[in-house]
Design an enzyme around this catalytic site. Sequence first.
Site, PDB file in Angstrom:
ATOM      1  N   ASP A 106     -11.014  -8.724   7.714  1.00 47.50           N
ATOM      2  CA  ASP A 106     -12.410  -8.682   7.284  1.00 47.50           C
ATOM      3  C   ASP A 106     -13.019 -10.075   7.294  1.00 47.50           C
ATOM      4  O   ASP A 106     -14.179 -10.262   7.684  1.00 47.50           O
ATOM      5  CB  ASP A 106     -12.525  -8.094   5.868  1.00 47.50           C
ATOM      6  CG  ASP A 106     -12.758  -6.593   5.904  1.00 47.50           C
ATOM      7  OD1 ASP A 106     -12.333  -5.965   6.890  1.00 47.50           O
ATOM      8  OD2 ASP A 106     -13.355  -6.063   4.947  1.00 47.50           O
TER       9      ASP A 106
ATOM     10  N   TYR B  34       0.811  -1.220   0.000  1.00 43.79           N
ATOM     11  CA  TYR B  34       0.000   0.000   0.000  1.00 43.79           C
ATOM     12  C   TYR B  34       0.845   1.272   0.000  1.00 43.79           C
ATOM     13  O   TYR B  34       0.355   2.337  -0.356  1.00 43.79           O
ATOM     14  CB  TYR B  34      -0.932   0.031   1.225  1.00 43.79           C
ATOM     15  CG  TYR B  34      -2.040  -1.002   1.195  1.00 43.79           C
ATOM     16  CD1 TYR B  34      -2.160  -1.890   0.143  1.00 43.79           C
ATOM     17  CD2 TYR B  34      -2.963  -1.070   2.215  1.00 43.79           C
ATOM     18  CE1 TYR B  34      -3.167  -2.841   0.119  1.00 43.79           C
ATOM     19  CE2 TYR B  34      -3.988  -2.016   2.200  1.00 43.79           C
ATOM     20  CZ  TYR B  34      -4.078  -2.902   1.149  1.00 43.79           C
ATOM     21  OH  TYR B  34      -5.079  -3.825   1.131  1.00 43.79           O
TER      22      TYR B  34
ATOM     23  N   LYS C 150       3.545 -15.487   2.548  1.00 44.10           N
ATOM     24  CA  LYS C 150       3.486 -16.271   1.307  1.00 44.10           C
ATOM     25  C   LYS C 150       4.944 -16.548   0.931  1.00 44.10           C
ATOM     26  O   LYS C 150       5.422 -16.189  -0.163  1.00 44.10           O
ATOM     27  CB  LYS C 150       2.733 -15.449   0.236  1.00 44.10           C
ATOM     28  CG  LYS C 150       2.370 -16.217  -1.002  1.00 44.10           C
ATOM     29  CD  LYS C 150       1.292 -17.254  -0.793  1.00 44.10           C
ATOM     30  CE  LYS C 150       1.003 -17.989  -2.088  1.00 44.10           C
ATOM     31  NZ  LYS C 150       0.217 -19.224  -1.877  1.00 44.10           N
TER      32      LYS C 150
ATOM     33  N   ASP D 296      -5.389  -6.822   5.815  1.00 40.55           N
ATOM     34  CA  ASP D 296      -6.606  -6.136   5.385  1.00 40.55           C
ATOM     35  C   ASP D 296      -7.679  -7.182   5.052  1.00 40.55           C
ATOM     36  O   ASP D 296      -8.835  -7.098   5.495  1.00 40.55           O
ATOM     37  CB  ASP D 296      -6.268  -5.282   4.148  1.00 40.55           C
ATOM     38  CG  ASP D 296      -7.366  -4.303   3.803  1.00 40.55           C
ATOM     39  OD1 ASP D 296      -8.388  -4.274   4.505  1.00 40.55           O
ATOM     40  OD2 ASP D 296      -7.196  -3.566   2.812  1.00 40.55           O
TER      41      ASP D 296
ATOM     42  N   ASP E 186      -3.042 -18.258   1.986  1.00 39.91           N
ATOM     43  CA  ASP E 186      -4.189 -18.969   1.409  1.00 39.91           C
ATOM     44  C   ASP E 186      -4.699 -20.048   2.373  1.00 39.91           C
ATOM     45  O   ASP E 186      -5.906 -20.200   2.582  1.00 39.91           O
ATOM     46  CB  ASP E 186      -3.857 -19.551   0.024  1.00 39.91           C
ATOM     47  CG  ASP E 186      -2.470 -20.156  -0.054  1.00 39.91           C
ATOM     48  OD1 ASP E 186      -1.692 -20.027   0.922  1.00 39.91           O
ATOM     49  OD2 ASP E 186      -2.143 -20.795  -1.083  1.00 39.91           O
TER      50      ASP E 186
END
Length: 372
Positions: free
Chosen positions: A249, A141, A189, A245, A221
């Site tokens: 959620d 970001y 990852k 992020d 994942d």
Amino acid sequence: MKLRITVLEGDGIGPEVTREAVSVLTASAGHYGYDFRFDHRSIGGAAIREHGSSLPPATLTACLESDAVLLGAVGGPEFDALPAGQRPESGLLALRRALGGYANLRPAVCYPAIADCSPLRREVVEGADVLVVRELLGGLYFSEPRGFNDQRTAAFNTMRYTAEEVERVARVAFGLARTRRRKLTSVDKANVLETSQLWREVVTRVARDFNDVTLEHIYVDACALRLMLRPTSFDVILTENLFGDILSDEAAALSGSLGMLASATIGGQVALYEPVHGSAPDIAGQNTANPLGAIATAALLLRYTARNEKAARDLETAIGDVLAAGFRTRDLCHGGHRFTPKSFLVSTKEMGAHVRRALADVIDQQHTYHAV
Ligand code: NAD
């Protein structure tokens, strides 16, 4: 103990839910020995209307001079046509940047009384209590270079982390795990990304200073799937900005309603506390919003700024007791099947009053709260 708290109610349901959080803090202050000094300032759309800016300089100064910032929510449809830099949300983004918090804490708790509100089965979510610690200032970001090519036929972003950025947030997460069930799941990852390989190396190194915390590494994942299948297997989840992020959620599904979720951003000059939900313009001004996310946010303030674990736990117990006693705001009653004969529909203000009374009972050590 004196605590200066800048209160930014914001827009939509922000004022309604924040007032309940403030009144709960005020009601219990004497018992825990706090002298809360609340300084109310404007932000977002309300500040644009009053001062022509979504983050007036006086608001920013007050925030930087306080011990903590308690925010409601910003935004509303009347500002949607404004350019991005002039919208209410830009004031909140500027505030977050100025406060400098790099560790975003998002607890996702399943209160047994409302486990059926989750889209997941009760037997999967019951007992889930996950704390997602998301790195907030680095990664995809913020890293440079970023942009489009001249023809706008390609675009690129950069994911970059320094060992220092990873280490500081890892230390926060390990420290928090120590106050909970002493298990930390670091998400990356590392089979594909160099930033994740560095992340894993640094987290493994930091773990040596926290021998009493069990560390596991998991690919993002696999983590996303396990959160839905076995959420009770997690305690603290530590991860970088983008993964955090998304995962925070996803973890929110455990709680049953957006209106239940709290957050804290720590590590910077002043900590920022805000419920996860937005300004909910569709229900603003109706006295129907769920204030429990904002009240749970006040509990985080007691935990991380006042450093009073007992006061934070008492408040969280009071929230659980009120739900166990059957009180529900409208968001917790969707679909008649969830609204049992033992449930009572209450307004925002009534829910706040029930929490204040339940907290008084918890303080008096009567841990059961009954409808009267
Ligand atoms: P939202 O979170 O405001 O609302 C999504 C849905 O959840 C709505 O149906 C709303 O009624 C419901 N809801 C949210 N909080 C609730 C509560 N406490 N009790 C009961 N129901 C609740 O998200 P949105 O609709 O995407 O955004 C509305 C505005 O809020 C936009 O302007 C957006 O930019 C802004 N926003 C602000 C923040 C923030 O201030 N941190 C976060 C998200 C969105």
